[in-house]
Each structure stands twice: as C-alpha cells, then as structure tokens.
Design a protein around this motif. Structure first.
Motif, short mmCIF file in Angstrom:
data_model
loop_
_atom_site.label_atom_id
_atom_site.label_comp_id
_atom_site.label_asym_id
_atom_site.label_seq_id
_atom_site.Cartn_x
_atom_site.Cartn_y
_atom_site.Cartn_z
N GLN A 142 1.27 -1.79 0.22
CA GLN A 142 0.02 0.32 -0.19
C GLN A 142 0.85 1.02 0.34
N ALA A 146 1.69 4.36 -3.33
CA ALA A 146 1.58 5.71 -2.58
C ALA A 146 2.38 6.53 -3.08
N VAL A 147 3.28 5.88 -3.20
CA VAL A 147 4.94 7.20 -3.43
C VAL A 147 4.45 7.70 -4.83
N PRO A 148 4.59 8.64 -5.30
CA PRO A 148 4.52 8.84 -6.77
C PRO A 148 6.39 8.83 -7.38
N PHE A 150 8.01 10.24 -9.41
CA PHE A 150 9.47 11.41 -9.30
C PHE A 150 9.85 11.22 -7.16
N PHE A 151 8.80 11.51 -7.08
CA PHE A 151 9.41 11.22 -5.51
C PHE A 151 10.46 10.56 -5.21
N LEU A 155 14.04 9.74 -3.90
CA LEU A 155 14.81 9.00 -3.09
C LEU A 155 15.74 8.21 -3.59
N ARG A 203 -0.29 -7.09 -5.17
CA ARG A 203 -1.48 -7.67 -4.78
C ARG A 203 -2.56 -7.80 -5.52
#
Lengths: 321, 278
Positions: A142, A146-148, A150-151, A155, A203
């Motif tokens: 999950q 939720a992590v886009p 580009f972010f 990282l 999932r």
C-alpha cells in the motif's frame, strides 16, 4: 479465429480514431504557434507567409489527408524549435529517432523488473500463513503504491546515487559511448517505475491466487496427494495468471506514461523528456507526433494482451461471439 | 419525516474499522493543514532570508529552510492548500459528471449507452497523466488549466464505475416495485438507486482524489502544472532535487506529505471496501 479477427478490426478502427483525434485536437491552437515562432518579428505579412509555408492555410480535411499520408511514410513534419541547419528546421522523425530506443529500453527494463518483483512478492505473500506477515506485506505494498514515481526517483537518487555512489545522478551515459554504462544508469529509473507497479501486480496476483485456492479443483488435487508446491505451480498459478495478464496491459501503459515523469527526474534524454520540453515551448508538431506514438503504442500493447489472453484462456474465444 | 423506507432502509450503514479510522485521521490532518495553509502560515511563504539558507529542521523551522531561506513548513502548508483545492474541485466536477452520465447510460442502456461506453473505454485505457498532458498542452499551464484538464480526464473512470452499478441495480426487485408504483425515472435513479451504490461510489471518489493529487503534483513537478507564485508540492520537489546533497530535508518533507496524503485516501478506500465485503 473469430475472436482474433474481431480484435484486429477493433484495433484498426481505434488507431484510425486516434489519428483523427490527435490531428484535430492540435488544430484548435495553430494560430499562436505561428505568432510564437516569429516572436517579436511578427508582422501580418510574415505570419501569412509562414502559415502558407507550413500549409496552415488549407482546409482541415485536406491537411488531415496530407498529414496522415506523411505519417504513413514516416514524415511527421518539422519541429518549430529545433533547427537542422541554417535554413531548415529539424524533421520530427529525426528528432525522435535517437530518443525512441532510450525510452523503449527504459520501459522494457522496468517491465522485466515489475514482472519479477511482482510475481515473487505476490507468490510469497499468498503462501504466507502468518497474519502479521500478511499485514506487513499489505502495508508495504500500500505504501509503495502511494509513492509518486518522481519522489521515489529522488529517494533512489539520494540513496543509490549520493550515499552509495552507485551512479552519478544527472550523468546519463549514451549507448553510443558505453552499453554497460547505459544499462547501469537506466536500471535506476527503471527501478523507480517498477516499485509501485510491482506492488500493484503483487496485490493483484495474491488476490487471484487466494481466490483460486478456495476452488474445488484445488481440494481435489490436495486429496489426490499433490504436494503444496506442485498445487501452487502446476494448478493454481496457471489459473491465477490469466487475470494478471489483462492487468499487465494496464501496467505497461502506465509504464510508458510513467517514463515521461521519470525521465525528467533522472535526466534521461528519451521521448518523455522531449514531450515535456516541447509542451513548455509549444512545439506542436513534436507534441502531436509523440502523443500519436504513445497512444498507438498503448493500443498495440492492449491488442497484444488481448491476443495472448485469447491463446491462454480458450474460454475467451468462444464467449465473445 | 418522510417514510421512504425503500432506499434509506436498505443503505448499509458504514461501520468503522481500522483502515477507515487510520485513513480518516491522516486525511483529516492534511486537509486541515492545507485549509489552514490557504489563510495562515507560520512564516511568510515568500520572505527570503540569506542568513537562514538551508537551515536544518529545528524548533523554529520544523521542516528546515530552503535555498532562499524560506520556511519549508509554511510552503508545504501553502502547497497542500493548492493540492486540496485542486483535488476537491476535480473530484467534484468529474465525480458529478461521471455520476450523471453513468446513471443515465447504465439505467437506460441502448445504443447511446453502447456508443458512449466505447468512447469511454477507449479514453479510460490511456494513462491519466498522458491525457492530462494533452489537455494542458492545448490549454496552457497554471492551476486553473490543471483543474480543467484533470476534471475532463477523470470523468471516464467515474462513468465506468457508476454505470456498472446502475446496470446491476436496475432490475432489482425493489426497483421494479418502485416502477410499478409509478415513481418517476429520475426519482428512481437518484433517490432509490443512488443510496445503494453510494459506498462503491465513495471508493471511486477516494481513488479519484489519489489520482488527482498524484497528477497535479506530477504535472507541477514537470513544470507544466501549477505555476509560481502559487505554491505546489510537486514544484517544491523539483526545486529541491538540485540540493539533495546539501539539504535532503528540502525534498523529504514535501515528498513525504504527498505520500501520506495519498496513503490516507487509499486507507479510506480500503476501509470502505472491507466494509462492503462483509
């Protein structure tokens, strides 16, 4: 055979619709493109001359016919921005030519990672009996979704590029210079795209496996004395994989679109980066061609998925008519 | 009180569960922060200070400061405000349009339904960021155009969900009863069926919020979404990328805000779905 013929016909119709849509959508705004190209030097006469030179003075159906004829011959018009030499603008196909393999490699790498990661996690997750572990997998996937991209890319740059120094952020290596360096660089943007997609795939696969696990044929196999491993690999997985194949179509489409953003994060000179810069500079022939390329690619992927689906699951072929 | 027990009596009351509670708390917190950010921020979002460049997170600046010495928390709040506004407007417009189109096509069916669904499916098969790029490239950038673009782009996904629910419900016994009693079609669609599909629709709304937040911040990250002086989390991230080594917190906090906000909506959606299954 009827199934495949129907799918092929649908593909042809859709491609035709896409070509019309892409063409007409970009007819809404050609006026300011001319003014934009000339900038401060714009006079009504020069605008008119340029409009004639670009063929923008002819009626729309004529222009569509000319455009689609060009497209069929691989001629997508000329860029408004990039110059080939002193007196000619660069042709769009040349501009895209050396960028296309980059994006394609990136997408394929990412797809391979998604499949491996997604299947591995999905199978392990479906097989785990402990409730805590099940919840942990749930939270991790999950979170990953939720992590886009580009972010996640940032990282990854921070962790692998700046702390571990496994690559130099922003220093893209062309495949002309070093093939190993090229893959060594692209592996990171591909990973950034693969993480959320493989979480999704995991999932999906896990749910499909659990659903199949409760069916009668599994009980039969069990009472026959099949080992759990054999039931999983020879019985359940073969059925659980069918819905996942359809789902992979969406995943590939999203990887193609996701590369637009991720190329920007990692400064990869692919078509996504070209698309974004062309949108900001309002270089419409390039935008139009790239949108057409991506749309056609997405449609062809869905077509291939449908065909594979029809081969893997014979029920599809008979149900359709 | 009206004694309309056909619809409301059947509506499943939404029960709380762990997912729903966690989701509501997280989302509520960020929405509140965003709304406050629209009107008030601890520091000015534009005031620059050379002496406080790249200050690490501290009590004075909870999230540190950026390359111009601006307070990151204030800018995150402001950006969150933009995100909330874009998200709410986009879901409101595309959700309403999707509900009406989906209800009409799903309830009546026929050739119009067939044609609309073909177009809808074709549009739906394209990744939303791509569609948004097409619309933005025509309309131009800026928050108003981003809202218009995303509102158009998200309609098909709502239509699909609502339509299939209406098709499922239209031949149910209680609908046939209502029809025999002479209830008008519009009333059947929106008073009798709507409450029954509400929980499915709400799940679609949470997915819509997620996609709207991700698409808005994605476009802004690419520099073709929300434009300065409007603050945006996506734009902050792209600015922060150049200073990753010097000031990692500059990228981490806006990014984390997006992640948690999206996660909150996913949890709400998951919670409602688990409720339905029971």
């Amino acid at each position: 055979m009827k199934y495949f013929a129907k799918k092929t016909l649908t593909l042809i119709i859709t491609l035709f619709m896409i070509s019309i849509a892409t063409f007409f959508v970009f007819q809404i705004i050609p006026g300011d493109a001319v003014a934009n190209m000339l900038g401060t030097e714009a006079t009504p006469e020069r605008e008119e001359a340029l409009r004639q030179q670009l063929g923008l003075d002819k009626p729309i159906p004529v222009r569509y016919a000319a455009w689609i004829k060009g497209v069929a011959h691989g001629d997508f018009g000329r860029s408004y921005r990039y110059a080939e030499n002193m007196n000619e603008m660069m042709s769009v196909s040349r501009l895209i030519g050396d960028k296309l393999p980059v994006t394609l490699t990136l997408a394929v790498l990412s797809l391979i990672m998604t499949v491996i990661l997604g299947f591995f996690i999905g199978i392990v997750w479906a097989g785990c009996k402990s409730r805590t572990l099940d919840a942990v997998f749930g939270i991790i996937t999950q979170g990953a979704m939720a992590v886009p991209s580009f972010f996640l890319g940032i990282l990854i740059i921070f962790f692998f590029g700046i702390i571990l120094r496994m690559f130099t952020p922003g220093q893209y290596v062309s495949y002309h210079d070093s093939v190993a360096g090229f893959f060594g660089y692209l592996i990171f943007p591909a990973f950034a795209m693969a993480v959320p997609k493989s979480a999704m795939a995991a999932r999906f696969l896990r749910n499909a496996i659990l659903e199949q696990g409760g069916l009668d044929y599994v009980r039969t196999a069990k009472s026959k004395g099949c080992t759990d491993r054999r039931i999983m690999w020879r019985h359940i997985l073969r059925n659980a994989i069918i819905p996942v194949i359809t789902f992979m179509g969406t995943v590939i489409a999203e990887i193609v679109a996701g590369s637009i953003v991720v190329e920007q994060v990692f400064s990869v000179p692919g078509i996504g980066r070209l698309l974004v810069s062309s949108i900001s500079t309002r270089d419409f022939p390039v935008v139009q061609t790239l949108i057409l390329y991506i749309a056609v690619a997405v449609m062809v992927v869905y077509y291939i998925v449908d065909i594979v689906y029809g081969i893997v699951d014979p029920r599809m072929r008979s149900n359709e008519d | 009180m009206k004694t309309d027990n056909t619809a409301k009596g059947r509506t499943k009351r939404i029960r709380m569960n762990g997912y729903l509670t966690a989701g509501l708390i997280i989302t509520g917190f960020f929405v509140l922060l965003g709304i406050i950010g629209m009107f008030w921020t601890p520091y000015s979002t534009t005031a620059m200070s050379a002496s406080e460049k790249f200050a690490a997170p501290s009590l004075a600046h909870l999230m540190g400061t950026d390359n111009f010495g601006r307070d990151i928390l204030s800018r995150v709040m402001k950006g969150l405000g933009t995100t909330v506004m874009v998200g709410v407007l986009v879901v409101l417009v595309s959700g309403t349009a999707g509900l009406v189109i989906g209800a009409l096509t799903g309830y009546f069916g026929g050739i119009v339904d067939e044609v609309i669904m073909r177009i809808n499916d074709a549009l739906n098969s394209f990744p939303s960021i791509l569609m948004a790029l097409v619309v933005v490239s025509i309309l131009g950038t800026g928050s108003r155009n981003v809202i218009i673009a995303l509102s158009i782009v998200f309609i098909p996904s709502f239509v699909r969900v609502v339509r299939s629910e209406y098709m499922r419900c239209r031949n149910a016994d209680y609908i046939t009863n209502a029809r025999l009693m002479g209830v008008s079609r519009i009333r059947i669609m929106f008073v009798h069926i709507l409450p029954n599909i509400m929980s499915t629709f709400l799940v679609a709304v949470t997915v819509g919020f997620n996609n709207a937040i991700l698409a808005e911040s994605g476009l802004s990250y690419l520099g073709i979404g929300v434009q300065p002086p409007d603050a945006s989390l996506g734009k902050m991230l792209s600015d922060a990328q150049g200073y990753l080594f010097k000031a990692p917190w500059y990228a981490v906090f806006p990014g984390l805000t997006i992640v948690l906000f999206v996660l909150g909506f996913s949890l709400i959606g998951e919670g409602i779905q688990r409720n339905n299954r029971r």
